[in-house]
Design a protein around this motif. Structure first.
Motif, PDB file in Angstrom:
ATOM      1  N   LEU A 173      -8.202   0.081  -1.334  1.00  0.00           N
ATOM      2  CA  LEU A 173      -8.909   0.064  -0.220  1.00  0.00           C
ATOM      3  C   LEU A 173      -8.108   0.869   0.829  1.00  0.00           C
ATOM      4  N   VAL A 174      -7.037   0.763   0.937  1.00  0.00           N
ATOM      5  CA  VAL A 174      -6.207   1.442   2.286  1.00  0.00           C
ATOM      6  C   VAL A 174      -6.323   3.032   1.698  1.00  0.00           C
ATOM      7  N   GLU A 175      -6.486   3.456   0.587  1.00  0.00           N
ATOM      8  CA  GLU A 175      -6.792   4.894   0.335  1.00  0.00           C
ATOM      9  C   GLU A 175      -8.158   5.332   0.550  1.00  0.00           C
ATOM     10  N   ALA A 176      -9.104   4.303   0.307  1.00  0.00           N
ATOM     11  CA  ALA A 176     -10.548   4.580   0.420  1.00  0.00           C
ATOM     12  C   ALA A 176     -11.033   4.615   1.786  1.00  0.00           C
ATOM     13  N   TRP A 177     -10.590   3.643   2.366  1.00  0.00           N
ATOM     14  CA  TRP A 177     -11.068   3.617   3.845  1.00  0.00           C
ATOM     15  C   TRP A 177      -9.981   4.067   4.865  1.00  0.00           C
ATOM     16  N   GLU A 178      -8.992   4.745   4.450  1.00  0.00           N
ATOM     17  CA  GLU A 178      -8.133   5.309   5.188  1.00  0.00           C
ATOM     18  C   GLU A 178      -7.351   4.793   6.271  1.00  0.00           C
ATOM     19  N   TRP A 179      -7.083   3.376   6.034  1.00  0.00           N
ATOM     20  CA  TRP A 179      -6.276   2.554   6.872  1.00  0.00           C
ATOM     21  C   TRP A 179      -5.007   3.062   7.553  1.00  0.00           C
ATOM     22  N   PHE A 180      -4.431   3.115   8.603  1.00  0.00           N
ATOM     23  CA  PHE A 180      -3.186   3.628   9.139  1.00  0.00           C
ATOM     24  C   PHE A 180      -2.771   2.375  10.190  1.00  0.00           C
ATOM     25  N   GLY A 181      -1.714   3.110  10.653  1.00  0.00           N
ATOM     26  CA  GLY A 181      -0.824   2.076  11.536  1.00  0.00           C
ATOM     27  C   GLY A 181      -1.381   1.491  12.924  1.00  0.00           C
ATOM     28  N   GLU A 182      -2.388   2.541  13.075  1.00  0.00           N
ATOM     29  CA  GLU A 182      -3.227   2.201  14.631  1.00  0.00           C
ATOM     30  C   GLU A 182      -4.260   1.536  14.552  1.00  0.00           C
ATOM     31  N   ASP A 183      -4.549   0.897  13.342  1.00  0.00           N
ATOM     32  CA  ASP A 183      -5.858   0.234  13.221  1.00  0.00           C
ATOM     33  C   ASP A 183      -5.508  -1.101  13.845  1.00  0.00           C
ATOM     34  N   ARG A 184      -6.890  -1.770  14.303  1.00  0.00           N
ATOM     35  CA  ARG A 184      -6.663  -3.209  14.785  1.00  0.00           C
ATOM     36  C   ARG A 184      -7.990  -3.568  14.323  1.00  0.00           C
ATOM     37  N   ILE A 185      -7.758  -4.792  13.584  1.00  0.00           N
ATOM     38  CA  ILE A 185      -9.113  -5.417  13.062  1.00  0.00           C
ATOM     39  C   ILE A 185      -9.066  -6.796  13.337  1.00  0.00           C
ATOM     40  N   LEU A 186     -10.201  -7.303  13.444  1.00  0.00           N
ATOM     41  CA  LEU A 186     -10.803  -8.768  13.860  1.00  0.00           C
ATOM     42  C   LEU A 186     -11.010  -9.499  12.582  1.00  0.00           C
ATOM     43  N   LEU A 187     -10.300 -10.481  12.529  1.00  0.00           N
ATOM     44  CA  LEU A 187     -10.446 -11.472  11.210  1.00  0.00           C
ATOM     45  C   LEU A 187     -11.183 -12.760  11.605  1.00  0.00           C
ATOM     46  N   THR A 188     -12.718 -12.753  11.060  1.00  0.00           N
ATOM     47  CA  THR A 188     -13.620 -14.166  11.355  1.00  0.00           C
ATOM     48  C   THR A 188     -14.074 -14.692  10.046  1.00  0.00           C
ATOM     49  N   LEU A 189     -13.281 -14.336   9.007  1.00  0.00           N
ATOM     50  CA  LEU A 189     -13.628 -14.829   7.693  1.00  0.00           C
ATOM     51  C   LEU A 189     -12.601 -16.101   7.183  1.00  0.00           C
ATOM     52  N   PRO A 190     -13.128 -16.762   6.335  1.00  0.00           N
ATOM     53  CA  PRO A 190     -12.416 -17.987   5.808  1.00  0.00           C
ATOM     54  C   PRO A 190     -10.838 -17.276   4.902  1.00  0.00           C
ATOM     55  N   LEU A 191     -10.078 -17.931   4.771  1.00  0.00           N
ATOM     56  CA  LEU A 191      -8.907 -17.484   4.097  1.00  0.00           C
ATOM     57  C   LEU A 191      -8.763 -18.101   2.569  1.00  0.00           C
ATOM     58  N   HIS A 192      -9.666 -18.585   1.867  1.00  0.00           N
ATOM     59  CA  HIS A 192      -9.654 -18.734   0.611  1.00  0.00           C
ATOM     60  C   HIS A 192     -10.430 -18.121  -0.226  1.00  0.00           C
ATOM     61  N   HIS A 193     -10.802 -16.752   0.337  1.00  0.00           N
ATOM     62  CA  HIS A 193     -11.435 -15.677  -0.633  1.00  0.00           C
ATOM     63  C   HIS A 193     -10.585 -14.366  -0.370  1.00  0.00           C
ATOM     64  N   VAL A 194     -10.854 -13.433  -1.353  1.00  0.00           N
ATOM     65  CA  VAL A 194     -10.625 -12.203  -1.498  1.00  0.00           C
ATOM     66  C   VAL A 194     -10.790 -11.376  -0.023  1.00  0.00           C
ATOM     67  N   HIS A 195     -12.267 -11.851   0.387  1.00  0.00           N
ATOM     68  CA  HIS A 195     -12.771 -10.880   1.431  1.00  0.00           C
ATOM     69  C   HIS A 195     -11.592 -10.742   2.500  1.00  0.00           C
ATOM     70  N   GLY A 196     -11.457 -12.085   2.974  1.00  0.00           N
ATOM     71  CA  GLY A 196     -10.449 -12.381   4.220  1.00  0.00           C
ATOM     72  C   GLY A 196      -8.797 -12.061   4.059  1.00  0.00           C
ATOM     73  N   ILE A 197      -8.448 -12.537   2.467  1.00  0.00           N
ATOM     74  CA  ILE A 197      -7.098 -12.209   2.300  1.00  0.00           C
ATOM     75  C   ILE A 197      -6.594 -10.915   1.790  1.00  0.00           C
ATOM     76  N   VAL A 198      -7.383 -10.175   1.297  1.00  0.00           N
ATOM     77  CA  VAL A 198      -7.011  -8.935   0.879  1.00  0.00           C
ATOM     78  C   VAL A 198      -7.488  -7.945   1.676  1.00  0.00           C
ATOM     79  N   ASN A 199      -8.803  -7.787   1.626  1.00  0.00           N
ATOM     80  CA  ASN A 199      -9.736  -6.621   2.519  1.00  0.00           C
ATOM     81  C   ASN A 199      -9.319  -6.475   3.935  1.00  0.00           C
ATOM     82  N   VAL A 200      -8.890  -7.622   4.602  1.00  0.00           N
ATOM     83  CA  VAL A 200      -8.753  -7.747   6.049  1.00  0.00           C
ATOM     84  C   VAL A 200      -7.104  -7.892   6.194  1.00  0.00           C
TER      85      VAL A 200
END
Ligand code: MCA
Ligand code: AMP
Length: 501
Positions: A173-200
């Motif tokens: 995902l880091v490669e595909a969506w070009e994550w970098f150090g200046e990114d700032r993301i808001l997490l509003t998902l639960p943390l017992h699923h891949v979506h919140g744990i891995v993707n965010v």
């Protein structure tokens, strides 16, 4: 080589990693606090050697510290769902047999008797620290995490991923969506699923970025935060985008315009975990100028398919295979099918999970001999891009991004003394994707509220049907099996005489 998330964090010293309602934390603080947490869990041992540690902590710095502490001590992280009632928690504890349970204060009362009954020590998350001890070398092939997911048979299955699986999921995902150090993301998902744990969180910490964590989703807070223009990324399920749209459409023009200016600063907004209705994509585009990037994933595989970060995103399509992920469509005999025909999605590669915890037959059943994992989702390839058509089982529902087994709900319903027969179905719903609805043949008078309370004592709130319908008999085929499409039709026809739960 050690855990890559940890070794990479050493390179991010001086940068902010996380913030929550209690404060802001640097990568060095996360490293220090998780090392102290690992020492506490080790309690003088040299390595947890894949012992499971369950934890029930709200999305916060304390959650990530606990997760990393478990990993750095050589344990397997088992995050518990914060809305599970006692029976669901007991099922996870009995299945994974953890050697310790970590809980934050709101969950201690619920967990303490369950842990005590099983002789499992319960540690308060604020006390997860000890003098730093020497930590074990944890190889990437070791088990890292168990997440529970509903299946077509029996109770939920524990999906085991190794550190190598999680690292591959993040790197892709880091490669595909070009994550970098200046990114700032808001997490509003639960943390017992891949979506919140891995993707965010996983992708943010891998990249040296900053993840702001809210304990739960609140449309007012999210709209206000996006409006500041401080964020670069946001990821959510379609239900959340639907709720944000409803909130924004009710807001006055000035607030909407402020929100739009803040939203324009973001470089990417992603939707996934369930089909994104074209109407949601279009209304979101009108409000923000963003075309949501829709991707497809599953607990067992991480993310498999994605619309492009750069390039045209097509409504109704989930794009092409992500880096490092092999995807194919097959017919019922597992023969690859030609473009333009529909088939089951199968996935192979380093992102794919290791096994279902303590369920060797289920694991064997899930894979083809040559390592292809059978997702049970059907799709069609159109011009090289995949379009999801549905799932092979009508008994697996998706509501608000949560996977729900109709059979699990029916099992509990059938244990009620007034229920003779029961069928649970998913009804197409603008907000939830699918709305969970129960159709019951009652053997004596019973109110929907009573059935709802009965279920609520055993099952997570998101599994409780939003409606109950009563009938004299269920449609069945000659073998006696309930014909679910006919049940769906019955519910749709009954819509005018709905009895709310
Ligand atoms: C809450 N309720 C739900 C759901 N969530 N009912 C059906 N489906 C749901 N998903 C119940 C509540 O318990 C409550 O019932 C009533 O609905 C209204 O609650 P409300 O406060 O409005 O809901 P909420 O707490 O705001 O939650 C809605 C939500 C949440 C924010 C959409 O469900 C959510 O965070 N979903 C995302 C889940 C997720 O991360 N999925 C990813 C898994 P009552 O009042 O009667 O108790 S899939 C995955 O990880 C794969 C790999 C992938 O592809 O991403
Ligand atoms: P889970 O078991 O919670 O990991 O959910 C995975 C399932 O969610 C997949 O097998 C799909 O059925 C569904 N899913 C995930 N992303 C999408 C999407 N973009 N479109 C349609 N279905 C999706």
């Amino acid at each position: 080589m050690g855990l890559q998330l940890v070794t990479r964090a050493e390179d991010w010293a001086g940068r902010t990693a996380l913030s929550d309602a209690e404060g802001t934390y640097g990568y060095d603080e996360l490293l220090e606090a998780s090392a102290r947490g690992a020492s506490k869990l080790l309690a003088g041992m040299s390595d947890l050697a894949e012992a499971r540690v369950a934890f029930m902590v709200e999305p916060s710095f304390r959650y990530v510290r606990t997760q990393w502490a478990i990993w750095r001590a050589g344990g397997v992280a088992v995050p518990l769902c914060l809305t599970h009632p006692a029976p669901e928690l007991e099922y996870v504890l009995d299945t994974t047999t953890p050697t310790a349970v970590v809980a934050s204060s709101p969950y201690v009362e619920l967990l303490a008797p369950l842990a005590a009954a099983r002789g499992i020590p319960l540690i308060s998350d604020v006390e997860l620290e000890d003098e730093p001890a020497s930590l074990p070398e944890v190889g990437a092939s070791r088990r890292a995490m168990i997440l529970f997911t509903s299946g077509t048979t029996g109770r939920p299955k524990g999906v085991v991923t190794t550190h190598a699986n999680i690292e591959a999921q993040i790197a892709s995902l880091v490669e595909a969506w070009e994550w970098f150090g200046e990114d700032r993301i808001l997490l509003t998902l639960p943390l017992h699923h891949v979506h919140g744990i891995v993707n965010v969180i996983g992708c943010a910490l891998w990249s040296g970025a900053w993840c702001e964590m809210y304990p739960s989703f609140d449309p007012v807070q999210v709209v206000d935060r996006i409006a500041t223009g401080d964020l670069t990324l946001y990821m959510a399920v379609p239900t959340i985008y639907h709720r944000l749209i409803t909130h924004l459409e009710d807001a006055d023009a000035e607030d909407r315009s402020l929100f739009r200016s803040g939203a324009e600063v973001l470089r990417l907004m992603v939707s996934g975990s369930a089909a994104l209705p074209v109407s949601v994509l279009e209304r979101w585009r009108d409000l923000t100028g963003h075309t949501l990037l829709e991707r497809y994933g599953m607990t067992e595989i991480g993310m498999g398919l994605s619309n492009p970060y750069r390039g045209e995103r097509i409504a109704g399509s989930v794009g092409t295979p992500l880096p490092g992920v092999e995807v194919r469509l097959v017919d019922e005999e597992d023969r690859p099918i030609a473009d333009g025909n529909s088939g089951e999605i199968q996935v192979r590669g380093p992102t794919v999970f290791l096994e279902y915890w303590a369920r060797p037959e289920a694991t064997e059943e899930a894979f083809r001999d040559d390592g292809w994992f059978r997702t049970g989702d059907t799709a069609i390839v159109d011009g090289g891009r995949y379009r999801i058509l549905g799932r092979s089982s009508v008994d697996i529902l998706k509501s608000g991004g949560e996977k729900i087994s109709a059979l699990e709900i029916e099992d509990v319903l059938l244990r009620h003394e007034a229920v003779g027969e029961a069928a649970v179905v998913g009804i197409e719903d603008e907000e939830w994707g699918q709305r969970v609805v129960a159709v019951v043949v009652a053997t004596k008078p019973v109110q929907p509220k009573e059935l709802s309370s009965w279920l609520r004592a055993s099952l997570a709130p998101h599994k409780i049907p939003k409606e109950f319908h009563f009938t004299d008999s269920l449609p069945r085929n000659p073998l006696g099996k309930t014909v679910k499409p006919d049940v769906v039709q019955f519910v749709t026809e009954q819509a005018s005489s709905v009895i709310e739960s």
